[in-house]
Motif scaffolding. Structure first.
Motif, PDB file in Angstrom:
ATOM      1  N   THR A  99       0.831  -1.204   0.000  1.00 38.09           N
ATOM      2  CA  THR A  99       0.000   0.000   0.000  1.00 38.09           C
ATOM      3  C   THR A  99       0.865   1.253   0.000  1.00 38.09           C
ATOM      4  O   THR A  99       0.582   2.212  -0.714  1.00 38.09           O
ATOM      5  CB  THR A  99      -0.950  -0.004   1.213  1.00 38.09           C
ATOM      6  OG1 THR A  99      -1.709  -1.221   1.198  1.00 38.09           O
ATOM      7  CG2 THR A  99      -1.913   1.156   1.170  1.00 38.09           C
ATOM      8  N   LYS A 100       1.938   1.216   0.767  1.00 40.19           N
ATOM      9  CA  LYS A 100       2.825   2.380   0.824  1.00 40.19           C
ATOM     10  C   LYS A 100       3.522   2.603  -0.518  1.00 40.19           C
ATOM     11  O   LYS A 100       3.644   3.742  -0.978  1.00 40.19           O
ATOM     12  CB  LYS A 100       3.866   2.198   1.923  1.00 40.19           C
ATOM     13  CG  LYS A 100       4.685   3.430   2.180  1.00 40.19           C
ATOM     14  CD  LYS A 100       5.574   3.239   3.389  1.00 40.19           C
ATOM     15  CE  LYS A 100       6.351   4.499   3.697  1.00 40.19           C
ATOM     16  NZ  LYS A 100       7.187   4.348   4.892  1.00 40.19           N
ATOM     17  N   ARG A 103       1.078   4.261  -2.931  1.00 43.32           N
ATOM     18  CA  ARG A 103       0.319   5.365  -2.324  1.00 43.32           C
ATOM     19  C   ARG A 103      -0.163   6.395  -3.332  1.00 43.32           C
ATOM     20  O   ARG A 103      -1.179   7.029  -3.133  1.00 43.32           O
ATOM     21  CB  ARG A 103       1.104   6.020  -1.210  1.00 43.32           C
ATOM     22  CG  ARG A 103       2.275   6.848  -1.682  1.00 43.32           C
ATOM     23  CD  ARG A 103       3.073   7.391  -0.544  1.00 43.32           C
ATOM     24  NE  ARG A 103       4.335   6.666  -0.536  1.00 43.32           N
ATOM     25  CZ  ARG A 103       5.263   6.796   0.381  1.00 43.32           C
ATOM     26  NH1 ARG A 103       5.080   7.617   1.375  1.00 43.32           N
ATOM     27  NH2 ARG A 103       6.367   6.116   0.314  1.00 43.32           N
ATOM     28  N   ARG A 111      -7.253   6.502   1.034  1.00 45.14           N
ATOM     29  CA  ARG A 111      -6.412   7.451   1.780  1.00 45.14           C
ATOM     30  C   ARG A 111      -7.089   7.872   3.085  1.00 45.14           C
ATOM     31  O   ARG A 111      -6.459   7.955   4.131  1.00 45.14           O
ATOM     32  CB  ARG A 111      -6.122   8.686   0.943  1.00 45.14           C
ATOM     33  CG  ARG A 111      -5.099   8.466  -0.119  1.00 45.14           C
ATOM     34  CD  ARG A 111      -4.820   9.797  -0.846  1.00 45.14           C
ATOM     35  NE  ARG A 111      -3.855   9.599  -1.892  1.00 45.14           N
ATOM     36  CZ  ARG A 111      -2.538   9.576  -1.702  1.00 45.14           C
ATOM     37  NH1 ARG A 111      -2.045   9.753  -0.506  1.00 45.14           N
ATOM     38  NH2 ARG A 111      -1.722   9.386  -2.708  1.00 45.14           N
ATOM     39  N   ALA A 122      -0.085   8.385   4.268  1.00 40.75           N
ATOM     40  CA  ALA A 122      -1.289   8.327   3.447  1.00 40.75           C
ATOM     41  C   ALA A 122      -1.950   9.689   3.303  1.00 40.75           C
ATOM     42  O   ALA A 122      -2.792   9.875   2.425  1.00 40.75           O
ATOM     43  CB  ALA A 122      -2.288   7.341   4.042  1.00 40.75           C
TER      44      ALA A 122
END
Length: 123
Positions: A99-100, A103, A111, A122
């Motif tokens: 996820t990072k 982003r 987010r 986020a």
């Protein structure tokens, strides 16, 4: 029967139509190909959170409640989460890492869900 196009050869108009129809027929029988009229969006018009993302957020919330924000999630950490009476094991470290790294492609809803948990990257 249509012959296959090889480099340096050209198909006539009839052969192109036949080859295209064969491709469409093969694609229509496979489950991975979207069919006309099928919607890949959910009933909310494509907005919202996918089930795997919701599981990841639930696992992160549970982890943060137990461990706090000071301790980073180890890459190999797996978090058991009970959702609607079913236990799921979420590879939380992988979820956070993926996820990072993605982003920039997160939806505003994704987010927001992460920001509400205090995930600084986020925001």
């Amino acid at each position: 029967m249509a012959r296959a196009a090889t480099p340096g050869t050209h198909l006539g108009a009839a052969e192109r139509r036949t080859a295209g129809a064969a491709r469409r027929t093969r694609c229509d029988t496979r489950r991975s190909c979207p069919r006309p009229g099928d919607s890949t969006r959910d009933e909310r018009g494509g907005r919202g959170l996918s089930a795997p993302f919701r599981r990841g957020v639930a696992a992160l919330a549970q982890y943060l409640q137990r461990e706090g924000h000071e301790r980073p999630v180890p890459r190999k950490h797996e978090e058991p989460v009970d959702i609607d009476g079913q236990e799921h094991v979420v590879k939380l470290g992988v979820f956070i890492s993926n996820t990072k790294s993605r982003r920039n492609r997160l939806t505003p809803e994704q987010r927001q869900a992460l920001t509400e948990l205090g995930v600084q990257w986020a925001a």
